[in-house]
Design an enzyme around this catalytic site. Structure first.
Site, PDB file in Angstrom:
ATOM      1  N   LYS A  40       0.665  -1.308  -0.128  1.00  0.00           N
ATOM      2  CA  LYS A  40      -0.030   0.098   0.030  1.00  0.00           C
ATOM      3  C   LYS A  40       0.891   1.138   0.085  1.00  0.00           C
ATOM      4  O   LYS A  40       2.124   1.040   0.380  1.00  0.00           O
ATOM      5  CB  LYS A  40      -0.859  -0.116   1.359  1.00  0.00           C
ATOM      6  CG  LYS A  40      -0.281   0.091   2.580  1.00  0.00           C
ATOM      7  CD  LYS A  40      -1.098  -0.134   3.726  1.00  0.00           C
ATOM      8  CE  LYS A  40      -0.312  -0.193   4.924  1.00  0.00           C
ATOM      9  NZ  LYS A  40      -1.318  -0.677   6.112  1.00  0.00           N
ATOM     10  N   ARG A 138     -10.670  -0.031  15.077  1.00  0.00           N
ATOM     11  CA  ARG A 138     -10.633   0.914  13.990  1.00  0.00           C
ATOM     12  C   ARG A 138     -11.706   0.039  12.851  1.00  0.00           C
ATOM     13  O   ARG A 138     -12.778  -0.070  13.115  1.00  0.00           O
ATOM     14  CB  ARG A 138      -9.085   0.740  13.335  1.00  0.00           C
ATOM     15  CG  ARG A 138      -8.940   1.847  12.492  1.00  0.00           C
ATOM     16  CD  ARG A 138      -7.297   2.051  12.149  1.00  0.00           C
ATOM     17  NE  ARG A 138      -6.891   0.831  11.206  1.00  0.00           N
ATOM     18  CZ  ARG A 138      -5.537   0.667  10.868  1.00  0.00           C
ATOM     19  NH1 ARG A 138      -4.776   1.564  11.126  1.00  0.00           N
ATOM     20  NH2 ARG A 138      -5.350  -0.371  10.202  1.00  0.00           N
ATOM     21  N   TYR A 272      14.221  30.283   7.821  1.00  0.00           N
ATOM     22  CA  TYR A 272      12.887  30.950   8.513  1.00  0.00           C
ATOM     23  C   TYR A 272      12.950  30.757   9.868  1.00  0.00           C
ATOM     24  O   TYR A 272      13.307  29.802  10.811  1.00  0.00           O
ATOM     25  CB  TYR A 272      11.678  30.203   8.081  1.00  0.00           C
ATOM     26  CG  TYR A 272      11.655  30.093   6.420  1.00  0.00           C
ATOM     27  CD1 TYR A 272      11.608  31.438   5.682  1.00  0.00           C
ATOM     28  CD2 TYR A 272      11.158  29.152   5.654  1.00  0.00           C
ATOM     29  CE1 TYR A 272      11.189  31.483   4.366  1.00  0.00           C
ATOM     30  CE2 TYR A 272      11.120  29.137   4.455  1.00  0.00           C
ATOM     31  CZ  TYR A 272      10.944  30.463   3.826  1.00  0.00           C
ATOM     32  OH  TYR A 272      10.807  30.261   2.415  1.00  0.00           O
ATOM     33  N   MET A 320      10.347  24.098   2.709  1.00  0.00           N
ATOM     34  CA  MET A 320       9.522  23.355   1.644  1.00  0.00           C
ATOM     35  C   MET A 320      10.556  22.394   0.852  1.00  0.00           C
ATOM     36  O   MET A 320      10.402  21.153   0.516  1.00  0.00           O
ATOM     37  CB  MET A 320       8.512  24.023   0.911  1.00  0.00           C
ATOM     38  CG  MET A 320       7.547  23.222  -0.249  1.00  0.00           C
ATOM     39  SD  MET A 320       6.485  24.056  -1.300  1.00  0.00           S
ATOM     40  CE  MET A 320       5.645  24.724   0.015  1.00  0.00           C
TER      41      MET A 320
HETATM   42  C1  LIG Z   1      -0.581  -1.626   6.853  1.00  0.00           C
HETATM   43  C2  LIG Z   1      -1.274  -3.080   7.322  1.00  0.00           C
HETATM   44  C3  LIG Z   1      -0.127  -3.957   7.478  1.00  0.00           C
HETATM   45  C4  LIG Z   1       1.148  -4.143   7.346  1.00  0.00           C
HETATM   46  O1  LIG Z   1       1.554  -3.570   8.823  1.00  0.00           O
HETATM   47  P1  LIG Z   1       3.269  -3.844   8.925  1.00  0.00           P
HETATM   48  O2  LIG Z   1       3.388  -3.303  10.218  1.00  0.00           O
HETATM   49  O3  LIG Z   1       3.806  -2.434   7.852  1.00  0.00           O
HETATM   50  O4  LIG Z   1       3.668  -5.018   8.494  1.00  0.00           O
HETATM   51  C5  LIG Z   1      -1.007  -5.387   7.741  1.00  0.00           C
HETATM   52  N1  LIG Z   1      -2.574  -5.278   7.799  1.00  0.00           N
HETATM   53  C6  LIG Z   1      -3.047  -4.240   7.658  1.00  0.00           C
HETATM   54  C7  LIG Z   1      -4.608  -4.234   7.896  1.00  0.00           C
HETATM   55  C8  LIG Z   1      -2.591  -3.047   7.486  1.00  0.00           C
HETATM   56  O5  LIG Z   1      -3.070  -1.734   7.187  1.00  0.00           O
END
Ligand SMILES: *Cc1c(COP(=O)(O)O)cnc(C)c1O
Length: 380
Positions: A40, A138, A272, A320
């Site tokens: 992701k 969550r 800055y 930036m």
């Molecule tokens: C991001 C994520 C993972 C991976 O987590 P890591 O700690 O980076 O290995 C696994 N499952 C879900 C649902 C996630 O959102």
């Protein structure tokens, strides 16, 4: 005489041999489970397609993404491995996910109803993985609502619109070994899987382990582990050890070209807000990367960077597009290399060092390296 070509303003080198090594190392930790490489957010900033290919070469059998669009991009690149995505909103592209054979995470009744309608229209079953909220609070289905979701999934399976391929959950505190929530989540996960199976579901894969659980908690491995950060060789938490202690190799090195070196008098404000003022006569080196490139502004006055063979500290604010370090009388020149982070074996800082300097986690450091930074792939 050979002239070395000029360095680009900035580049992120991604060592795909490190990605392959990490996947093999993580598989060794979970030898009886399949491995899902979580790619992701553009593989945590490392580049989704090259990293996905490297992970599959090293034995990953699944790819995981948050959004459906991220999953589709993998299919578009010609990757035909199993892919799962889990972050859906009402009206999402369920039909395309069904058509492309992507496994979808389902956390509630609305999602099951939408995917079922899409599968009916597509004329083929959707691959659905039911997500249990075992305590993270969550996404996922609460235990009280689980029987209804399982029942509806069974009905959809009976009508041929859904194939339940998985039951899964996610940890809240796997990066804090011994945290009481870990065993509580595991126990609830076993209960919720048990209920689904007793009712007649036969999921191919049951899974709950992320990288920290894969590294520290064998009893959490079940049929599959979902590893993200570990694939990129970064430690999920300082308490778990350095990447080297975990048998991992950081894949990303962020290098920049020094844009300017100049002498300034004592008492000169830097960047800055003038939060840094030179104590004596000195020389300043301008590093041409800033928060637009993912260098945290929070690391102002604290971030470490290797320039001219020595460790320097960000002087004043990160802007930036640029920040400044003091190099004194060291022989640093414009065009020299500045290494913000990397594996650490050539004396450069690590992503973990930047996380500490900016009060965040290493996940955020690598993931936020911006789209303006070209990725260069090594050892493809
Ligand atoms: C991001 C994520 C993972 C991976 O987590 P890591 O700690 O980076 O290995 C696994 N499952 C879900 C649902 C996630 O959102």
């Amino acid at each position: 005489m050979n002239e070395t070509p000029p360095l680009p303003r900035v580049r992120a080198e991604i060592d795909l041999a490190a990605v392959r090594h990490n996947v093999r190392a993580l598989r060794d930790r979970a030898p009886r489970s399949q491995l899902m490489a979580v790619v992701k957010s553009d593989a945590y900033g490392h580049g989704a397609v090259p990293c996905a290919r490297a992970a599959l070469e090293a034995g990953a059998t699944w790819l995981g993404t948050a959004t459906p669009e991220e999953a589709f991009a993998l299919r578009e690149a010609g990757i035909d491995a199993r892919i799962m995505c889990w972050l859906w909103t009402p009206g999402g592209p369920w039909r395309r996910a069904v058509d492309e054979g992507i496994d979808v995470g389902v956390s509630g009744m609305w999602a099951l109803q939408e995917v079922r309608a899409a599968a009916r229209a597509a004329g083929r079953p959707a691959r659905v993985q039911l997500k249990a909220d075992t305590g993270l609070g969550r996404n996922g289905c609460q235990p009280a609502d689980w029987p209804e979701l399982v029942g509806a999934a069974l009905a959809a399976q009976a009508e041929g619109t859904v194939q339940v391929t998985g039951v899964w959950s996610h940890f809240a505190c796997a990066d804090e070994p011994g945290h009481p929530s870990i065993q509580a989540q595991l126990a609830l996960f076993r209960d919720m899987v048990g209920h689904a199976e007793k009712e007649g579901l036969e999921p191919e894969v049951r899974h709950i382990a992320n990288s920290p659980a894969t590294l520290t908690l064998p009893e959490s491995h079940f049929d599959l582990v979902r590893t993200g950060l570990g694939v990129y060789g970064v430690s999920p938490a300082p308490e778990l050890g350095t990447p080297a202690q975990l048998g991992l190799r950081p894949a990303m090195t962020l290098r920049a070209s020094v844009a300017l070196v100049k002498a300034v008098p004592a008492g000169h404000g830097v960047s800055y807000g003038h939060h840094h003022v030179t104590e004596g006569e000195t020389r300043l080196a301008l590093i041409p990367v800033g928060y637009a490139d993912g260098v945290p502004r929070h690391a102002s006055g604290r971030g470490p960077v290797l320039v001219g063979g020595a460790m320097r500290t960000v002087a004043g604010r990160v802007a930036m597009d640029q920040f400044v370090v003091e190099v004194g009388s060291d022989p640093v020149r414009a065009g020299d290399e500045a290494v913000l982070f990397g594996p650490g074996d050539a004396g450069e800082p690590t992503a973990e060092d930047w996380a500490r300097a900016s009060d965040t986690i290493a996940y955020e450091i690598v993931t936020r390296i911006g789209g303006r930074v070209p990725r260069v792939y090594l050892n493809a």
